[in-house]
Scaffold this motif. Sequence first.
Motif, PDB file in Angstrom:
ATOM      1  N   LEU A 207       0.849  -1.327   0.183  1.00 53.43           N
ATOM      2  CA  LEU A 207       0.038  -0.020  -0.060  1.00 53.43           C
ATOM      3  C   LEU A 207       0.899   1.266   0.123  1.00 53.43           C
ATOM      4  O   LEU A 207       0.398   2.387   0.060  1.00 53.43           O
ATOM      5  CB  LEU A 207      -1.017   0.089   1.231  1.00 53.43           C
ATOM      6  CG  LEU A 207      -2.037  -0.958   1.301  1.00 53.43           C
ATOM      7  CD1 LEU A 207      -2.756  -1.065   2.513  1.00 53.43           C
ATOM      8  CD2 LEU A 207      -3.103  -0.894   0.179  1.00 53.43           C
ATOM      9  N   GLY A 208       2.267   1.045   0.019  1.00 54.08           N
ATOM     10  CA  GLY A 208       2.898   2.293   0.106  1.00 54.08           C
ATOM     11  C   GLY A 208       3.509   2.888   1.227  1.00 54.08           C
ATOM     12  O   GLY A 208       3.498   3.923   1.620  1.00 54.08           O
ATOM     13  N   LEU A 209       3.381   2.045   2.399  1.00 49.23           N
ATOM     14  CA  LEU A 209       4.134   2.454   3.618  1.00 49.23           C
ATOM     15  C   LEU A 209       5.460   2.387   4.078  1.00 49.23           C
ATOM     16  O   LEU A 209       5.530   2.139   5.080  1.00 49.23           O
ATOM     17  CB  LEU A 209       3.108   1.836   4.606  1.00 49.23           C
ATOM     18  CG  LEU A 209       1.510   1.923   4.432  1.00 49.23           C
ATOM     19  CD1 LEU A 209       0.898   1.022   5.478  1.00 49.23           C
ATOM     20  CD2 LEU A 209       0.898   3.220   4.373  1.00 49.23           C
ATOM     21  N   SER A 210       6.074   2.070   3.005  1.00 51.35           N
ATOM     22  CA  SER A 210       7.533   1.700   3.352  1.00 51.35           C
ATOM     23  C   SER A 210       8.349   2.824   3.801  1.00 51.35           C
ATOM     24  O   SER A 210       7.913   4.162   3.563  1.00 51.35           O
ATOM     25  CB  SER A 210       8.323   1.429   1.971  1.00 51.35           C
ATOM     26  OG  SER A 210       8.047   2.189   0.935  1.00 51.35           O
ATOM     27  N   TYR A 211       9.566   2.632   4.210  1.00 50.85           N
ATOM     28  CA  TYR A 211      10.522   3.787   4.565  1.00 50.85           C
ATOM     29  C   TYR A 211      11.904   3.350   4.863  1.00 50.85           C
ATOM     30  O   TYR A 211      12.018   2.163   4.578  1.00 50.85           O
ATOM     31  CB  TYR A 211      10.011   3.948   6.281  1.00 50.85           C
ATOM     32  CG  TYR A 211       9.883   2.977   7.113  1.00 50.85           C
ATOM     33  CD1 TYR A 211      11.124   2.633   7.778  1.00 50.85           C
ATOM     34  CD2 TYR A 211       8.934   2.365   7.609  1.00 50.85           C
ATOM     35  CE1 TYR A 211      11.043   1.578   8.710  1.00 50.85           C
ATOM     36  CE2 TYR A 211       8.908   1.248   8.393  1.00 50.85           C
ATOM     37  CZ  TYR A 211       9.898   0.920   9.075  1.00 50.85           C
ATOM     38  OH  TYR A 211      10.043  -0.260  10.047  1.00 50.85           O
ATOM     39  N   LEU A 263      17.761   4.595  15.809  1.00 48.52           N
ATOM     40  CA  LEU A 263      17.416   4.683  14.270  1.00 48.52           C
ATOM     41  C   LEU A 263      16.068   5.535  14.009  1.00 48.52           C
ATOM     42  O   LEU A 263      15.649   6.081  15.050  1.00 48.52           O
ATOM     43  CB  LEU A 263      16.665   3.118  13.867  1.00 48.52           C
ATOM     44  CG  LEU A 263      17.666   1.900  13.477  1.00 48.52           C
ATOM     45  CD1 LEU A 263      16.614   1.004  13.293  1.00 48.52           C
ATOM     46  CD2 LEU A 263      18.167   2.207  12.234  1.00 48.52           C
ATOM     47  N   VAL A 264      16.303   6.349  13.012  1.00 49.06           N
ATOM     48  CA  VAL A 264      15.553   7.011  12.554  1.00 49.06           C
ATOM     49  C   VAL A 264      14.685   6.558  11.219  1.00 49.06           C
ATOM     50  O   VAL A 264      15.503   5.852  10.469  1.00 49.06           O
ATOM     51  CB  VAL A 264      15.814   8.517  12.249  1.00 49.06           C
ATOM     52  CG1 VAL A 264      16.378   9.325  13.491  1.00 49.06           C
ATOM     53  CG2 VAL A 264      16.920   8.597  11.271  1.00 49.06           C
ATOM     54  N   ARG A 265      13.601   6.740  10.930  1.00 53.04           N
ATOM     55  CA  ARG A 265      12.662   6.209   9.819  1.00 53.04           C
ATOM     56  C   ARG A 265      12.569   7.418   8.989  1.00 53.04           C
ATOM     57  O   ARG A 265      11.756   8.351   9.305  1.00 53.04           O
ATOM     58  CB  ARG A 265      11.630   5.422  10.290  1.00 53.04           C
ATOM     59  CG  ARG A 265      11.999   4.419  11.092  1.00 53.04           C
ATOM     60  CD  ARG A 265      10.873   3.468  11.836  1.00 53.04           C
ATOM     61  NE  ARG A 265      11.150   2.504  12.628  1.00 53.04           N
ATOM     62  CZ  ARG A 265      11.608   2.509  13.805  1.00 53.04           C
ATOM     63  NH1 ARG A 265      11.896   3.709  14.557  1.00 53.04           N
ATOM     64  NH2 ARG A 265      12.056   1.474  14.483  1.00 53.04           N
TER      65      ARG A 265
END
Length: 356
Positions: A207-211, A263-265
């Motif tokens: 659904l396009g929720l990648s990071y 970590l940062v996303r």
Amino acid sequence: MDDRSWIFIEDRVNNPYFEKCLNDFLKFAYKKKEVGSRIYCPCRRCKNSERRKEETVRAHVTMKGFLTTYTNWIYHGEDPWDFNQENMNNGVFRRIENDDMNELIHETLGRTLEENSNINLEELRGACDEETNKFFKLLKHAETELYPGCKNFTLLSFVIKLLHVKSLCRWSNNSMTILLELLKEVFPENELFPSSYRDAWKIVKDLGLSYHKIHACPNDCLIYWKETEHETFCRKCGTPRYKQIVKQSDDSSEQANKVPAKLVRYFPLKPRLQRLFMSSKIASLMRWHEEERIKDGKLRHPADSLAWKHFNDRHPSFASDPRNVRVGLAADGFNPFKAMNNKYSTVHWKHADWEI
């Protein structure tokens, strides 16, 4: 408390109306809590990340202001789905027909529902490219009943709501996996039902929720990106990039796999904008501010503001193309009388802790 306009008030000190509304909010927040207990502080500094006593919350909100994006008070006992009384009377969860799963999938494909209605699905299936396979996989999940005879949820809608609850309630990945393992035993008929958090993420990732994950200094001095990508110590404070985790072997101690200390996303905006421009209908709406806006000097749209005009004067090459998007506005360029909707917002999803 249906009227929440008071959270935007800037003149808060010695304001009787603001004090009354704040008191009503605190009464609501403590409705099911013991006197003297701590609640999440919704001020603009704490942002519901710290638990504080009632008087401290009152002082923080009065001096620093109420978090203006916090309009659904899920951390203070409100229904996480909707504070609208009509929806609460109908139940916490909406039925399938109101979930708009098909619209969500078609938007992911980059076209409107009307445009996709004219597509020959058999021709698409024969193309067998990567995007087509993703589309049909999502359609399959959107049409699969959660269990035989289930009328309220499909597999896709249930997993999306479950991940939403995980984010709202700050569940860990392990707790999510334990719950899914239990539900897998409850719904053995559904072979597609996820048995772990990672499996649930695989269902919705298209659904396009990648990071992108980027390592960062624990003291927030820098991120390890571009020229600092291969460094192992912070060049400002000297803090190690990785946690000092060591595992024991039979012969000697050896360093385990490197685990970043922080970590940062990063959620890429470019693919989202590209998806919007893939639809001819939505693309024309995004150019509305230049091609159809009434330009008579009256302030009807952000494009009529002095800030917008000042930016155009400083960046004429950028302003010359109406397709360029000013990221500072959630629905930049859209027709405010027709198309402005939170589904076009660049910050519509809150899923920063959905880590794989």
